[in-house]
Each structure stands twice: as structure tokens, then as C-alpha cells.
Design a protein around this motif. Structure first.
Motif, PDB file in Angstrom:
ATOM      1  N   LYS A  76     -12.290  15.310  -5.801  1.00 49.95           N
ATOM      2  CA  LYS A  76     -11.594  14.517  -6.702  1.00 49.95           C
ATOM      3  C   LYS A  76     -10.320  15.091  -7.415  1.00 49.95           C
ATOM      4  N   LYS A  77      -9.885  15.988  -6.501  1.00 52.42           N
ATOM      5  CA  LYS A  77      -8.609  16.571  -6.605  1.00 52.42           C
ATOM      6  C   LYS A  77      -7.444  16.204  -5.692  1.00 52.42           C
ATOM      7  N   TRP A  78      -6.147  16.398  -6.116  1.00 55.33           N
ATOM      8  CA  TRP A  78      -4.997  15.805  -5.487  1.00 55.33           C
ATOM      9  C   TRP A  78      -4.868  16.758  -4.254  1.00 55.33           C
ATOM     10  N   GLU A  79      -5.080  16.198  -3.167  1.00 53.71           N
ATOM     11  CA  GLU A  79      -4.811  17.067  -1.878  1.00 53.71           C
ATOM     12  C   GLU A  79      -4.384  16.428  -0.809  1.00 53.71           C
ATOM     13  N   VAL A  80      -4.194  16.951   0.314  1.00 56.01           N
ATOM     14  CA  VAL A  80      -3.744  16.368   1.715  1.00 56.01           C
ATOM     15  C   VAL A  80      -4.852  15.824   2.347  1.00 56.01           C
ATOM     16  N   THR A  81      -4.498  14.659   3.023  1.00 57.62           N
ATOM     17  CA  THR A  81      -5.410  14.085   4.060  1.00 57.62           C
ATOM     18  C   THR A  81      -4.743  13.520   5.196  1.00 57.62           C
ATOM     19  N   SER A  82      -5.185  13.348   6.092  1.00 58.81           N
ATOM     20  CA  SER A  82      -4.687  12.555   7.472  1.00 58.81           C
ATOM     21  C   SER A  82      -5.326  11.224   7.526  1.00 58.81           C
ATOM     22  N   THR A  83      -4.620  10.557   8.325  1.00 58.82           N
ATOM     23  CA  THR A  83      -5.048   9.175   8.773  1.00 58.82           C
ATOM     24  C   THR A  83      -4.440   8.819  10.358  1.00 58.82           C
ATOM     25  N   TYR A  84      -5.128   7.707  10.550  1.00 55.47           N
ATOM     26  CA  TYR A  84      -5.037   7.393  12.092  1.00 55.47           C
ATOM     27  C   TYR A  84      -4.917   5.859  12.037  1.00 55.47           C
ATOM     28  N   GLY A  85      -4.524   5.188  13.041  1.00 56.32           N
ATOM     29  CA  GLY A  85      -4.592   3.821  13.457  1.00 56.32           C
ATOM     30  C   GLY A  85      -5.553   2.645  12.715  1.00 56.32           C
ATOM     31  N   GLY A  86      -7.028   3.343  13.193  1.00 54.12           N
ATOM     32  CA  GLY A  86      -8.059   2.450  12.770  1.00 54.12           C
ATOM     33  C   GLY A  86      -8.169   2.682  11.304  1.00 54.12           C
ATOM     34  N   LYS A  87      -8.000   3.945  10.731  1.00 57.30           N
ATOM     35  CA  LYS A  87      -8.036   4.097   9.220  1.00 57.30           C
ATOM     36  C   LYS A  87      -7.200   3.219   8.564  1.00 57.30           C
ATOM     37  N   GLU A  96       0.163  18.009  13.216  1.00 57.09           N
ATOM     38  CA  GLU A  96      -1.013  17.871  14.079  1.00 57.09           C
ATOM     39  C   GLU A  96      -2.108  17.629  13.132  1.00 57.09           C
ATOM     40  N   ASN A  97      -2.915  17.071  13.629  1.00 57.71           N
ATOM     41  CA  ASN A  97      -4.385  16.917  13.087  1.00 57.71           C
ATOM     42  C   ASN A  97      -5.377  17.830  13.821  1.00 57.71           C
ATOM     43  N   GLN A  98      -6.623  17.476  13.476  1.00 58.48           N
ATOM     44  CA  GLN A  98      -7.618  18.575  14.029  1.00 58.48           C
ATOM     45  C   GLN A  98      -7.926  18.150  15.526  1.00 58.48           C
ATOM     46  N   PHE A  99      -7.554  17.007  16.038  1.00 55.96           N
ATOM     47  CA  PHE A  99      -7.506  16.954  17.569  1.00 55.96           C
ATOM     48  C   PHE A  99      -6.329  17.247  18.270  1.00 55.96           C
ATOM     49  N   ASP A 100      -5.402  18.153  17.562  1.00 56.29           N
ATOM     50  CA  ASP A 100      -4.103  18.597  18.233  1.00 56.29           C
ATOM     51  C   ASP A 100      -3.485  17.154  18.582  1.00 56.29           C
ATOM     52  N   LYS A 101      -3.586  16.115  17.669  1.00 54.51           N
ATOM     53  CA  LYS A 101      -2.799  14.987  17.696  1.00 54.51           C
ATOM     54  C   LYS A 101      -1.811  14.878  16.816  1.00 54.51           C
ATOM     55  N   MET A 102      -0.470  14.418  16.848  1.00 53.41           N
ATOM     56  CA  MET A 102       0.403  14.227  15.737  1.00 53.41           C
ATOM     57  C   MET A 102      -0.111  13.009  15.044  1.00 53.41           C
ATOM     58  N   ALA A 103      -0.155  13.270  13.745  1.00 51.72           N
ATOM     59  CA  ALA A 103      -0.706  12.346  12.894  1.00 51.72           C
ATOM     60  C   ALA A 103      -0.056  12.252  11.345  1.00 51.72           C
ATOM     61  N   ILE A 104      -0.171  11.117  10.644  1.00 53.84           N
ATOM     62  CA  ILE A 104       0.442  10.959   9.358  1.00 53.84           C
ATOM     63  C   ILE A 104      -0.376  11.848   8.346  1.00 53.84           C
ATOM     64  N   HIS A 105       0.095  12.724   7.528  1.00 55.73           N
ATOM     65  CA  HIS A 105      -0.742  13.248   6.347  1.00 55.73           C
ATOM     66  C   HIS A 105      -0.032  12.708   5.071  1.00 55.73           C
ATOM     67  N   LEU A 163       0.842  -1.208  -0.208  1.00 53.85           N
ATOM     68  CA  LEU A 163       0.019  -0.039   0.010  1.00 53.85           C
ATOM     69  C   LEU A 163       0.754   1.263  -0.066  1.00 53.85           C
ATOM     70  N   TYR A 164       0.579   2.146  -0.839  1.00 52.06           N
ATOM     71  CA  TYR A 164       1.367   3.426  -1.112  1.00 52.06           C
ATOM     72  C   TYR A 164       0.667   4.794  -0.442  1.00 52.06           C
ATOM     73  N   TYR A 165       1.305   5.337   0.291  1.00 52.92           N
ATOM     74  CA  TYR A 165       0.900   6.609   0.851  1.00 52.92           C
ATOM     75  C   TYR A 165       1.766   7.892   0.392  1.00 52.92           C
ATOM     76  N   PRO A 166       1.374   8.416  -0.615  1.00 55.44           N
ATOM     77  CA  PRO A 166       2.484   9.490  -1.441  1.00 55.44           C
ATOM     78  C   PRO A 166       2.728  10.822  -0.481  1.00 55.44           C
ATOM     79  N   LYS A 167       3.943  11.198  -0.502  1.00 54.06           N
ATOM     80  CA  LYS A 167       4.424  12.517   0.064  1.00 54.06           C
ATOM     81  C   LYS A 167       3.907  12.685   1.425  1.00 54.06           C
ATOM     82  N   PRO A 168       4.226  11.508   2.165  1.00 54.96           N
ATOM     83  CA  PRO A 168       3.873  11.677   3.847  1.00 54.96           C
ATOM     84  C   PRO A 168       4.720  12.546   4.348  1.00 54.96           C
ATOM     85  N   PHE A 169       3.937  13.051   5.534  1.00 57.26           N
ATOM     86  CA  PHE A 169       4.615  14.017   6.654  1.00 57.26           C
ATOM     87  C   PHE A 169       3.784  13.999   7.664  1.00 57.26           C
ATOM     88  N   LEU A 170       4.589  14.642   8.893  1.00 62.40           N
ATOM     89  CA  LEU A 170       3.937  14.465  10.094  1.00 62.40           C
ATOM     90  C   LEU A 170       3.330  16.052  10.448  1.00 62.40           C
TER      91      LEU A 170
END
Length: 659
Positions: A570-581, A552-561, A543-550
Motif C-alpha cells: 500500500k506504498k508508493w513504489e516501483v513495479t514493472s510490467t509487460y505485454g500481457g499485463k 532490465e527486469n528479474q528475467f534480464d529483459k528490458m522492461a517498462i517500470h 490509462l496512466y503509468y506515472p514516472k516510467p523508465f526502462l
């Protein structure tokens, strides 16, 4: 042994609308023609053959098209492969590779222009933006007018300047494809996946037969139904256009004395629950019936139906991105309405005979009945039957196997009653007491909704989204259900946090992390500056997650973006993820790999899969093939997943349906 590489881009024309009918029917049109053939042999620069002006493809390129020592590349190679074969250039799919599929594998988007930008190509290497206008001018029929001499096609000599630009556009597509390929080749697609891509193309080219009489009957009956419902609505409301949301809203507000926010599907359902006068209720029911959009699938099938009364190109390999799951195309198989009618055979005959009155008399709601019958439009080849099977509770099986949630694995190894067993674990009640008929211990619904909703770190909102409130549960009960499910599944809960921590550690240290048979790593290249967070699955696929960086997310927690194509924009944009996702991505990807192996096994048995939906395969099989045979194939062990217990369940039929 591969000795040479040949990148290809072609420009074609056809009177068939490719967006509505798909590439396969487009290329089957009698007026289909290949106009331009651009190519690059190894790294010798891009050449162009102007076929429309009588130029001929060189012999060595012609021979290379069928030479197994030459690998052929194209962006969306299924199009080039099918079109060239239709134009009498023999070239086997086994010798092709698709740069679009490779990009999707690496987490990029599907479009050539969008991928070029996302991958960071310099301006001179990107796709020319003038293409759409040129394609419209040269590749689709034009309206005959006095000014253009009554012609139906624009030829190269009608605008030589545009034609020269069109040739440059075609050549530039090869340049862009090659540049993308250079960057992607550092992150190779496994051979098993290329084989899977080839099987997908062959399945799409084979297509599935449709019942033309059902399509024609459904479209005819829908026309009659729409007319009659509209007439009735006019009679009830007195409106000139009762289909107008503005007009109908104003009438409803006047009749009810209430403010009506909108007339969306969910709102109409809510309004029908209110104690309104009969004329208001009937107007809302008509609105509901006229708003049934699933009839459009009959239109889509009608437009896409090509040679042999077959619809081709129904699935897109890696269309769901990252997880590798397939996406629906043309008819959108992934969201077909369910069927509840018991007398499907009789309903189909009424539709085939265009019998509106009979359908209305027996089933009442005509649009809903037509909607339920959409699946049955797909039929097997003459002399065959459909054998259909799907994986039973595959995501629940995979996540329990991955996490080592032993009690769940034991349930699947024995009785398989996962909803009852989950309720038993959650509420400490003997499983034999958890039955639908036992009011004191009817906890099955809670076990079911918890199993379906909570496996990926979801909370009360996940339960509501899964329909917990519709099942009769109260909102006050939901936090307790979440807590009890997590306590009953401690290893699955631990999996979420372990996955998140492994990903964060990789990002912080750039060192690979191995957990639960998964390998998390940071991969990149110094030449082009690409970077990915990757997760290697038990199958070996990543599984590939392009251009990752660390960050803080909307919950003020350090997260992978990371960058991805937004589901809404439908545009190329930044999103964040977490363990469950990430766990959801991993589990769905493993389930997808189980399906891929099954499709290969079915193919190896000499059987023809015509399409698949989610975790279900539809096989166009000889009459002697039994459903148990297919279910046994689905239940076979998988070498990279020791201990994963899979089970198939299915049926046989003379048309597709939801069993």
C-alpha cells in the motif's frame, strides 16, 4: 460557462465513527457540525471561516456554492458536497470536481498526504502531519472525566493553541489540494468521466436498503453458534481456549503425531482431507466454522445503516486505480460470498426470526449458511424489485474484438458457447462432441480454464491459480493446454507482443504509437517535471503509468517500470510490467468503459442503479420493469466500439443474490 474556481476544505465533527459507518451516516448524525470552512476564491489566497466560533461564510461564497458559473473543487469532494448540503448549504454535485478522483485518473494514490509526496510537492505545500491528533481532539467525542469537567466534546476554547493549529491545518489542506490541482490540470479528465463520477456520488448518496431483521437475526444466531461451537470444542479438546491457534496446534500435533505448520484456511481444508480420527476431524471442522470472517459484513452493514434503513457509500470511483474500475467500501461488495442454498426464502425467514435451532437442523453448518445469506440482506425500496444483470464473458469478448480474433467473435455472434468452441479449436474436435456427458470428448473443462486463465500471457501457473488442478487436470497436462490455446488464438497472442513493443518504442523514441485503435504516448510537463506513459483507449479515456523508465527486469529483459501503489505494501513504489499485463489493464479498462456507458444509459432511462459489482448492475426498479429490458440496454452497440458484441444476462428478485 465557468468563470470562477472555488477550492474548499472543511473540518467537521460527529459522534458517528466515520471509518466504520462511512461519511454519509457520519453526516446524518444529529450532532454533526461543520467547524471550519477554508477556501480559495480563484487565486486570491486561502481564507478561513471559524464557524465553531460564530464566524459566518461571506455572502459571495455562499452564493457561489450554488452558482453554476463557479466550479467547486475539493480533495475527496463527495465529502464536502454531502456535508455542506447536510449543513443546509445548497450546492449541486454537477458543479463539483474532485481532485482526488483526478489524481486517481492520473495513476496516483488516494490520500492527500500520500499524493502530495508522490506528485513531488515541496514541504511547505504538503499536508500538515499533525492532523490526526487534532481531528481526534476536536472532531470525535471525548471521554468525560473529573479532570475535563465531565464534557463529551473538546471545544475551541478548551485548548486555544491546538485550535489555532487546527485552523492552519485546514487552510494547508486547501494549499495542498490547489497545488495538486495545478499539476493535474495539465492532464485533464474527460467530461464523460466527470459525469460518471457525479453519477457515482449520487448513487452512493441514494444508497441501498438493507433488511434490518436479517442483520439482527444473523448477529444473534452467530452469537449463539459461536458459543455452542466453542463449548463443543472445549469438550472435544479439553483446552481452556480452543480458539487459540497455539493451543489448538499443540493439541492437534499430539493427537495426530504430525507437525502442523499453521491453522490458516487452506491448511485446515488440507488437514480435513487426511484420514484423521473423528475427534480431530470435528475439532478442525469447528475451527473452520469459527474462522468464518464473512459474518463481519453483517456487522459492517449494521454500523453503516443510516437514514431510511439504507447503507450509503458502498463504491469508490476509480478505487481500483488505472483501469478505472470501482472498488468496494464498508461492506466490500467485490468479495461477497456466493450462495448455493436453493431454499433462500426459507433460510431468510429462519434468520429473521432468530431461529438458530431451525437453521442448524435444516442446513447443518450455521456459519456457512449465514455467510451465504449476506447478499440477501440487500433489498429493494418499498414497492420495488431488484432487476440484476451482468455482461456475459465480457473480457473474452473485449480481447477478441480488440485483437481481431475472428473465430471468437463469430462464436459470440452465434451460439456463444465459448468454452466448447475454444476446446474445439485447441483439440480439433467437432464442437457438437464436446459435451459434459460425453466421456471421450469431455474437453469443456480444459477449454473453460484456458479461456479464463490464458488471455493475458499466462502460463501453467495461471492455470493452477484459476483452479485447473481442482478441476481434475494433472500438472503434466498444463503445458500442452497453454501451447494449444496460444496456437488457437494467434491474434490475441500477437496483441500481447504488439502492446509491449509499442510501449517500449514510445519509451525509446518519445514518439506516439498507434495500434489496434490504441494510442501509446509519453506525456509530461516541463514546469513540474511530471511524466507518464499513457494509453488512450477507444473511448478516449487514458490509462496512466506515472514516472516510467526502462530497466532490465528479474528475467534480464528490458522492461517498462513505473510508480504505483503496491497491492501488498500500500506504498508508493516501483513495479514493472509487460505485454500481457498491459493487455489485461487495457481489456479490463475497456470492459469498465462498457459498464460506465451502461450505467449512464440506465440513468437516462430514469432508473436507479443502487450498486454494481464487477460487470453486474443492480437496479432498484418499479415492478413493471422487466429483466429483458435491462439486458437489452446492456446489449446496445457502443459508438466507439464498432463490432463489439455485448450480451447481458440477469434476473429479478425481492433481494440480492447470486443467480
Amino acid at each position: 460557462m465557468i468563470e470562477h474556481h472555488l477550492s474548499i476544505d472543511i473540518e467537521t465533527r460527529s459522534s458517528v465513527d466515520i471509518k466504520k459507518a462511512g461519511a454519509y451516516k457520519y453526516a446524518q448524525s444529529p450532532d454533526f457540525q461543520v467547524l471550519l470552512f477554508a477556501y480559495e476564491w480563484n487565486n486570491n489566497g486561502v481564507e478561513l471561516i471559524d464557524l465553531a466560533n460564530g464566524e459566518i461564510i461571506p455572502d459571495y461564497i455562499n452564493q457561489a456554492l450554488s452558482d453554476n458559473r463557479v466550479v467547486k473543487h475539493a480533495y475527496n469532494a463527495a465529502f464536502e458536497w454531502y456535508c455542506l448540503n447536510k449543513a443546509s448549504y445548497s450546492t449541486p454535485i454537477e458543479q463539483w470536481r474532485c481532485t482526488m478522483a483526478h489524481g486517481l485518473y492520473c495513476g496516483y494514490t488516494a490520500g492527500l498526504e500520500a499524493t502530495g509526496k508522490a506528485i513531488g510537492l515541496s514541504q511547505d505545500k504538503q499536508k500538515l502531519t499533525v492532523g490526526k491528533a487534532l481531528i481526534k481532539y476536536f472532531c470525535t467525542p471525548c471521554k468525560p472525566t473529573r479532570t475535563n469537567g465531565g464534557r463529551t466534546w473538546n471545544q475551541p476554547w478548551h485548548d486555544k493553541e491546538k485550535w489555532e493549529l487546527f485552523k492552519e491545518y485546514c487552510k494547508q489542506d486547501v494549499v495542498t489540494e490547489r497545488e495538486i490541482l495545478k499539476r493535474l490540470s495539465l492532464f485533464p479528465v474527460p467530461d464523460d468521466e466527470w459525469y460518471m463520477w457525479q453519477l457515482d456520488i449520487l448513487m452512493n448518496a441514494y444508497g441501498v436498503k438493507v433488511d434490518r431483521k436479517v442483520i439482527e437475526g444473523a448477529l444473534c444466531i452467530d452469537t449463539v453458534s459461536t458459543e455452542k461451537l466453542t463449548e463443543e470444542a472445549i469438550k472435544i479438546t479439553g483446552l481452556s481456549n480452543p480458539n487459540s491457534p497455539a493451543q489448538l496446534t499443540e493439541w492437534l500435533e499430539k493427537e495426530t503425531g504430525n507437525k502442523i505448520d499453521n491453522l490458516q484456511k487452506a491448511t485446515v481444508i488440507e488437514l480435513l482431507d487426511k484420514d484423521y480420527p473423528e475427534n480431530v476431524r470435528r475439532a478442525l471442522e469447528i475451527r473452520q466454522q469459527l474462522g468464518k470472517t464473512s459474518i463481519k459484513k453483517y456487522v459492517a452493514m449494521d454500523e453503516a445503516c443510516g437514514e431510511g434503513e439504507r447503507v450509503r457509500g458502498l463504491t469508490q470511483y476509480y478505487g481500483a486505480n488505472r483501469t478505472g474500475r470501482w472498488a468496494g467500501r464498508l461492506v466490500q461488495l467485490q468479495n461477497l460470498p456466493r450462495n448455493y442454498i436453493k431454499t433462500l426464502d426459507y433460510a431468510r425467514e429462519l434468520i429473521r426470526n432468530k431461529n438458530y435451532s431451525g437453521l442448524k437442523l435444516l442446513y447443518g453448518n450455521v456459519p456457512d449458511t449465514l455467510s451465504q445469506l449476506i447478499r440477501t440482506t440487500f433489498i429493494p425500496s418499498d414497492g420495488n424489485k431488484f432487476v440484476v444483470a451482468d455482461f456475459s464473458a465480457i473480457e473474452a469478448r473485449v480481447i477478441a474484438w480488440l485483437a481481431g480474433e475472428q473465430w471468437v467473435n463469430e462464436v459470440f455472434a452465434t451460439h456463444g458457447r465459448i468454452y466448447e468452441a475454444t476446446a474445439s479449436q485447441m483439440f480439433h474436435v467437432p464442437i457438437e462432441k464436446i459435451t459434459k456427458g460425453n466421456p471421450e470428448y469431455d474437453l469443456r473443462q480444459k477449454g473453460k480454464v484456458a479461456t479464463l486463465a490464458l488471455g493475458y500471457q499466462g502460463g501453467t501457473n495461471a492455470l493452477i491459480a484459476m483452479g485447473a488442478l481442482d478441476m481434475g487436470l494433472s500438472e503434466d497436462e498444463l503445458p500442452d493446454i497453454v501451447q494449444r490455446w496460444r496456437q488457437a488464438n494467434p491474434r490475441i497472442r500477437d496483441l500481447w507482443y504488439a502492446v509491449e513493443q509499442a510501449a517500449l518504442t514510445v519509451m525509446q523514441t518519445a514518439q506516439p504509437q498507434g495500434i489496434y485503435g490504441l494510442i501509446f504516448a509519453l506525456e509530461g510537463d516541463v514546469v513540474y517535471g511530471q511524466s507518464f506513459l499513457t494509453v488512450q483507449l477507444p473511448s478516449g479515456r487514458k490509462l496512466y503509468y506515472p514516472k516510467p523508465f526502462l530497466k532490465e527486469n528479474q528475467f534480464d529483459k528490458m522492461a517498462i517500470h513505473y510508480y504505483t501503489v503496491g497491492q501488498q505494501t500500500k506504498k508508493w513504489e516501483v513495479t514493472s510490467t509487460y505485454g500481457g499485463k498491459m493487455t489485461e489493464n487495457i481489456v479490463q479498462a475497456i470492459a469498465r468503459d462498457c459498464l460506465a456507458i451502461t450505467i449512464k444509459r440506465i440513468h437516462d432511462k430514469g432508473l436507479q442503479t443502487v450498486f454494481h459489482v464487477h460487470d453486474e448492475v443492480i437496479v432498484d426498479a418499479p415492478l413493471g420493469v422487466q429483466v429483458d429490458y435491462l439486458c437489452n440496454i446492456m446489449s446496445e452497440p457502443i459508438s466507439w466500439a464498432p463490432g463489439l458484441l455485448l450480451k447481458g444476462a440477469g434476473f429479478e428478485s425481492s433481494y440480492y443474490m447470486k443467480d
